[in-house]
Design a protein around this motif. Structure first.
Motif: not given
Length: 647
Positions: A392-411
């Motif tokens: 939630d923090s990655f997708l809606f708050d910080t909106q910045q990350g590395f590949c592990e953030h993108f893959s985890a959020a997508f799954v």
């Protein structure tokens, strides 16, 4: 009998060899101990330069106790590779402060040789071998200094280098014929593999970003024919299905001796040279064909039967377009839909909304990719801290990350929308080295992507990072990072000279790995088989080593007997001098010494008196005087005879 005290030049050589020996160990020593060793060496150098007395034994005992205390505090014990090397490093530095005799100097040299061997307990690369060779030359020069008189440093180093070169043929015999031992030089299970780096069998926010800051080589691949396009350079590692709200871990798997899929489509043949990482995964391209002796899991990983604890070479064929998981088991699909309760409510809501708006699983995936792209998520190695609900923090708050953030959020989003999905970790990309034609994959190429199960298609790879940072997939990590991003120096692409230097060093290092470190029991057996020894036992190897060593020693003996020494050069010049005098009627009698001959000639030819007396005197001093005569005297002697033209 009293042992002779060390001269200043002997102390200098011992200090130099000890410094060269300990320098490569500095990165492995505790900071406090490394600083103490440097201070002790500096102290000994000052004492040698000023000629002051060595410290009292009580002070040395106190320093020794301090060294032991530092090692005990740092490592919590005194046994094992790391504490043992640290303890020896400190004691070697301290030994110099009580070394004032030739006998103690020999002990310092022996300790230096042992510590040079200790370098290889950490690494066996070419740089370490060069440092060990340099330290060995200095140690041998120290032994020569302890035995001989004062000699110019350049001449002493040259003599030590010649001795090392004379040992090279025997070293090659032992390298080729001595039984090879597979595995690391250090075998204690507690710390034999404590320094290896690489992928973990779990993934949490920040793990991949930290790994991507390393420029260490993970593996190399040499392809037969053209390289696969960047979009197919996914090197499969652990597959992570279980999620506890923060960390991803592998699910339950089943392993067989052959792949569960039928290979088809384009094939890529390549040889993989894998660096040790103390895990079982082999990091092959999707999807490798059958290879005897390897293990294939039902999540399409290629595994070794034992952890990869030494460099391995594998010849593989991968078929990236092979359909996999068309008839996936219900248990695996249920595991690929599981989400922990009470975590990431906003992402769950997003998935439910996508599920309600979409027309089937394919449309859900398409809408999720579009959502990620439209959200303008930023790809960075230094993301902002996340809260309890990481996704939630990655997708809606910080909106910045590395590949592990993108893959985890997508799954998580797809699972919330009812589509089976999982995280796959490994490496993506690699850089082609034009020097040796290999694809080099570094730790900075570590990556995480996703797999989605779709009816009729099976498991399909989807990389959500590509939606926000497509350059990461096409051109590597450096191309996807902003100019201000913190990157390893060797991962930078804006310095052409650095890239060219790195390629050349990598190619040289690869040759070292293949031909020196890669000379394993299998290669030794193949070489001996080619020489006619199909199944050599220890008796045959012993006989071969004995015979080859005898031949080498015989050739070296013949060379030594025929070798022209400096004394031979002096005699040759003197013979030339006497021959020139003979041609004008003044022959030296066989019983006549050089000085007597010069005096007789001076009486007969007063015009040559000064020249022949000087040449004869120089010859007598060089031939029968001290071994450490002035080098300028020899040069004058040879030049005088060269210019001597009597009439």
């Amino acid at each position: 009998m009293t042992e002779p005290r060390l001269r200043r030049d002997q102390s200098g050589w011992l200090l130099a060899s000890t410094t060269l020996t300990l320098a490569p160990h500095a990165e492995h020593l505790p900071l406090a101990l490394g600083a103490l060793c440097a201070l002790l060496l500096l102290w000994r150098g000052i004492l040698a330069h000023t000629g002051r007395a060595l410290p009292h034994r009580l002070l040395l005992l106190a320093l020794a106790a301090g060294i032991v205390a530092i090692v005990q505090i740092e490592f919590k014990h005194l046994f094992g590779k790391d504490p043992g090397i640290a303890l020896l490093a400190g004691l070697l530095s301290l030994k110099l402060l009580e070394t004032d005799s030739v006998r103690d100097g020999r002990a310092v040299v022996l300790l230096s040789f042992f510590m040079q061997l200790g370098q290889f307990l950490y690494q066996q690369n070419m740089a370490i071998a060069a440092l060990a060779l340099l330290g060995s030359v200095a140690a041998i020069a120290s032994l020569l200094a302890l035995q001989g008189s004062v000699t110019a440093p350049r001449l002493r180093a040259g003599a030590a280098t010649r001795l090392v070169l004379q040992g090279v043929p025997l070293m090659l015999v032992l390298f080729v014929l001595f039984p090879r031992v597979q595995g690391p030089l250090w075998g204690l299970p507690a710390d034999a593999y404590s320094s290896v780096t690489g992928l973990s069998n779990s993934m949490a926010p920040g793990d991949m970003a930290r790994l991507s800051e390393s420029s260490e080589i993970a593996f190399r691949a040499a392809f037969e024919g053209d390289l696969p396009p960047p979009a197919e350079r996914y090197w499969r590692g652990p597959v992570l299905s279980r999620f506890d709200g923060h960390t991803w871990r592998p699910g339950r798997t089943h392993a067989t001796d052959a792949p569960a899929y039928r290979s088809q489509g384009i094939a890529h043949s390549y040889t993989l040279t894998l660096e040790p990482h103390n895990q079982s995964w082999l990091l092959a391209l999707d999807f490798p064909g059958s290879v005897p002796g390897l293990i294939y899991t039902d999540n399409f990983q290629l595994l070794s039967r034992e952890p990869v604890r030494s460099r391995q070479r594998l010849t593989l064929v991968s078929y990236p377009h092979t359909p996999v998981g068309l008839d996936e088991s219900p248990n695996i699909l249920r595991q690929a839909l599981d989400l922990p309760a009470g975590f990431n409510p906003r992402t769950r809501e997003l998935g439910a909304r996508l599920h309600a708006e979409a027309n089937g699983a394919d449309d859900i995936v398409t809408r999720t990719i579009a959502h990620f792209r439209n959200s303008r998520l930023r790809y960075t190695l230094d993301p902002a801290p996340l809260g309890r609900d990481d996704v939630d923090s990655f997708l809606f708050d910080t909106q910045q990350g590395f590949c592990e953030h993108f893959s985890a959020a997508f799954v998580v989003t797809l699972r919330a929308a009812g589509v089976p999905a999982r995280v796959v970790t490994g490496y993506q990309g690699g850089e082609f080295n034009p020097v040796d034609g290999t694809l080099v994959i570094r730790q900075s190429d570590a990556h995480a992507w996703t797999e989605v199960w779709l009816a009729g298609q099976g498991w399909v790879r989807i990389d959500p990072t590509a939606a926000s940072a497509p350059l990461r997939i096409q051109n590597g990590l450096a191309a996807a990072m902003p100019d201000s991003a913190h990157l390893p120096l060797l991962a930078r692409t804006d310095l052409a000279w650095l890239r060219d230097l790195r390629n050349r060093l990598d190619a040289l290092d690869n040759s070292w790995n293949q031909w020196v470190l890669g000379y394993n029991p299998a290669r030794q057996k193949a070489l001996l088989a080619a020489l006619g020894f199909a199944e050599p036992d220890w008796q045959v190897l012993t006989a071969l080593m004995g015979a080859a060593s005898a031949i080498v020693m015989g050739l070296l003996t013949i060379w030594a007997l025929r070798r022209r020494s400096s004394a031979d050069a002096i005699d040759r010049s003197w013979t030339r001098f006497c021959r020139r005098l003979k041609t004008i009627g003044y022959e030296r009698a066989t019983w006549e010494g050089p000085l007597d001959f010069a005096e007789r000639l001076a009486r007969q030819r007063p015009d040559l008196a000064d020249t022949v007396r000087r040449i004869a005197s120089d010859y007598a001093r060089l031939r029968y005087g001290p071994a450490d005569a002035d080098p300028a005297l020899g040069q004058r002697f040879h030049q005088s005879i060269k210019n001597f033209r009597p009439r």
